[in-house]
Design a protein around this motif. Structure first.
Motif, PDB file in Angstrom:
ATOM      1  N   ASN A  22      28.860  -6.305  -0.366  1.00 44.61           N
ATOM      2  CA  ASN A  22      30.416  -7.074  -0.941  1.00 44.61           C
ATOM      3  C   ASN A  22      31.074  -9.168  -0.564  1.00 44.61           C
ATOM      4  O   ASN A  22      31.297  -9.305  -0.971  1.00 44.61           O
ATOM      5  N   THR A  23      30.879  -9.067   0.726  1.00 41.02           N
ATOM      6  CA  THR A  23      31.102 -10.711   1.151  1.00 41.02           C
ATOM      7  C   THR A  23      29.593 -11.522   0.699  1.00 41.02           C
ATOM      8  O   THR A  23      29.967 -12.490   0.715  1.00 41.02           O
ATOM      9  N   LYS A  24      28.356 -10.948   0.418  1.00 41.60           N
ATOM     10  CA  LYS A  24      27.259 -12.126   0.179  1.00 41.60           C
ATOM     11  C   LYS A  24      27.291 -11.980  -1.475  1.00 41.60           C
ATOM     12  O   LYS A  24      26.188 -11.876  -2.314  1.00 41.60           O
ATOM     13  N   ASN A  25      28.209 -10.363  -2.408  1.00 45.16           N
ATOM     14  CA  ASN A  25      27.274  -9.978  -3.658  1.00 45.16           C
ATOM     15  C   ASN A  25      26.470  -9.624  -3.958  1.00 45.16           C
ATOM     16  O   ASN A  25      25.815 -10.027  -4.827  1.00 45.16           O
ATOM     17  N   THR A  26      26.314  -8.923  -3.101  1.00 40.73           N
ATOM     18  CA  THR A  26      24.188  -8.453  -3.081  1.00 40.73           C
ATOM     19  C   THR A  26      24.419  -6.799  -2.685  1.00 40.73           C
ATOM     20  O   THR A  26      24.806  -6.115  -1.996  1.00 40.73           O
ATOM     21  N   VAL A  27      23.160  -6.607  -3.168  1.00 37.09           N
ATOM     22  CA  VAL A  27      23.536  -5.377  -3.844  1.00 37.09           C
ATOM     23  C   VAL A  27      21.415  -4.850  -2.569  1.00 37.09           C
ATOM     24  O   VAL A  27      20.656  -5.452  -3.752  1.00 37.09           O
ATOM     25  N   TYR A  28      21.136  -3.919  -2.195  1.00 37.66           N
ATOM     26  CA  TYR A  28      19.871  -3.602  -1.486  1.00 37.66           C
ATOM     27  C   TYR A  28      19.564  -2.299  -2.091  1.00 37.66           C
ATOM     28  O   TYR A  28      19.983  -1.325  -1.881  1.00 37.66           O
ATOM     29  N   LEU A  29      18.221  -2.341  -1.868  1.00 34.55           N
ATOM     30  CA  LEU A  29      17.682  -0.683  -2.659  1.00 34.55           C
ATOM     31  C   LEU A  29      16.464  -0.785  -1.365  1.00 34.55           C
ATOM     32  O   LEU A  29      15.439  -1.608  -1.626  1.00 34.55           O
ATOM     33  N   GLN A  30      16.549  -0.104  -0.353  1.00 34.81           N
ATOM     34  CA  GLN A  30      15.440  -0.192   0.539  1.00 34.81           C
ATOM     35  C   GLN A  30      14.705   1.121   0.365  1.00 34.81           C
ATOM     36  O   GLN A  30      14.861   2.541  -0.005  1.00 34.81           O
ATOM     37  N   MET A  31      13.190   0.741   0.128  1.00 41.20           N
ATOM     38  CA  MET A  31      12.371   1.631  -0.273  1.00 41.20           C
ATOM     39  C   MET A  31      11.457   1.880   0.391  1.00 41.20           C
ATOM     40  O   MET A  31      10.031   1.124   0.621  1.00 41.20           O
ATOM     41  N   ASN A  32      11.118   3.110   0.890  1.00 42.45           N
ATOM     42  CA  ASN A  32      10.178   4.092   1.794  1.00 42.45           C
ATOM     43  C   ASN A  32       9.405   4.974   1.850  1.00 42.45           C
ATOM     44  O   ASN A  32       9.613   5.636   0.310  1.00 42.45           O
ATOM     45  N   ARG A  33       8.042   4.978   1.785  1.00 45.59           N
ATOM     46  CA  ARG A  33       7.103   5.629   1.700  1.00 45.59           C
ATOM     47  C   ARG A  33       6.396   5.995  -0.361  1.00 45.59           C
ATOM     48  O   ARG A  33       6.728   6.455  -0.183  1.00 45.59           O
ATOM     49  N   GLN A  74       1.379  -1.310   0.067  1.00 47.14           N
ATOM     50  CA  GLN A  74       0.400   0.348   0.349  1.00 47.14           C
ATOM     51  C   GLN A  74       0.856   1.425   0.265  1.00 47.14           C
ATOM     52  O   GLN A  74       2.489   0.825   0.365  1.00 47.14           O
ATOM     53  N   ALA A  75       0.193   2.447  -0.771  1.00 45.18           N
ATOM     54  CA  ALA A  75       0.958   3.424  -0.557  1.00 45.18           C
ATOM     55  C   ALA A  75       1.348   3.793   0.798  1.00 45.18           C
ATOM     56  O   ALA A  75       0.635   4.048   1.966  1.00 45.18           O
ATOM     57  N   GLY A  76       2.130   4.554   0.939  1.00 46.87           N
ATOM     58  CA  GLY A  76       2.964   4.847   2.341  1.00 46.87           C
ATOM     59  C   GLY A  76       3.780   3.520   3.004  1.00 46.87           C
ATOM     60  O   GLY A  76       4.786   3.219   3.531  1.00 46.87           O
ATOM     61  N   GLY A  77       3.978   2.577   2.517  1.00 43.73           N
ATOM     62  CA  GLY A  77       4.859   1.236   2.644  1.00 43.73           C
ATOM     63  C   GLY A  77       5.816   0.814   2.828  1.00 43.73           C
ATOM     64  O   GLY A  77       7.090   2.180   1.780  1.00 43.73           O
ATOM     65  N   SER A  78       6.852   0.024   2.735  1.00 40.84           N
ATOM     66  CA  SER A  78       7.992  -0.668   2.539  1.00 40.84           C
ATOM     67  C   SER A  78       8.521  -1.348   1.721  1.00 40.84           C
ATOM     68  O   SER A  78       7.660  -2.162   1.742  1.00 40.84           O
ATOM     69  N   LEU A  79       9.005  -1.753   0.718  1.00 40.47           N
ATOM     70  CA  LEU A  79      10.151  -2.999  -0.027  1.00 40.47           C
ATOM     71  C   LEU A  79      11.047  -2.393   0.291  1.00 40.47           C
ATOM     72  O   LEU A  79      12.228  -1.228   0.120  1.00 40.47           O
ATOM     73  N   ARG A  80      11.848  -3.620   0.503  1.00 39.69           N
ATOM     74  CA  ARG A  80      13.001  -3.608   0.462  1.00 39.69           C
ATOM     75  C   ARG A  80      14.137  -5.184  -0.764  1.00 39.69           C
ATOM     76  O   ARG A  80      13.294  -6.079  -1.064  1.00 39.69           O
TER      77      ARG A  80
END
Length: 124
Positions: A74-85, A13-19
């Motif tokens: 870098n230890t996991k070769n992973t990039v994250y995108l934290q998306m808020n609001r 929903q609008a206002g929520g978050s996902l990673r």
């Protein structure tokens, strides 16, 4: 060759978050930076964020500045995108991408490898 696999998309929903996560495998030692882009139906691919391997360069698109945060492990070769609001206009397929060189990170032509994308849908 670098293989990128995104995960973490979904309906919120609008206002929520996902990673979102982007796991890289293969010849990752050639990577200079990774970026996130998104594409909504009928629209051009849009730059979201980028981060260099050493994290000395972090960049965001204007539409997500202050709401999204890019990071990497870098230890996991992973990039994250934290998306808020999150907003309905954030609805799109989100792609991660890898580049072996520095440059204009907002330019999708800089990137050599792309993931298959993950759908993010924000309801109003």
């Amino acid at each position: 060759q670098v293989r990128l696999v995104e995960s973490g998309g979904g309906l919120v929903q609008a206002g929520g978050s996902l990673r979102l996560s982007c796991a890289a495998s293969g010849r990752t030692f050639h990577s200079y930076a990774m970026g996130w882009f998104r594409q909504a139906p009928g629209k051009e691919r849009e730059f979201v964020a980028a981060i260099s391997w050493s994290e000395d360069v972090i960049d965001y698109g204007d539409s997500v500045q202050g709401r999204f945060t890019i990071s990497r492990d870098n230890t996991k070769n992973t990039v994250y995108l934290q998306m808020n609001r999150l907003k309905p206009e954030d609805t799109a397929v989100y792609y991660c991408a890898d580049t072996k060189i520095g440059g204009d990170y907002f330019d999708h032509f800089l990137y050599d490898y792309w993931g298959q994308g993950t759908q993010v849908t924000v309801s109003s």
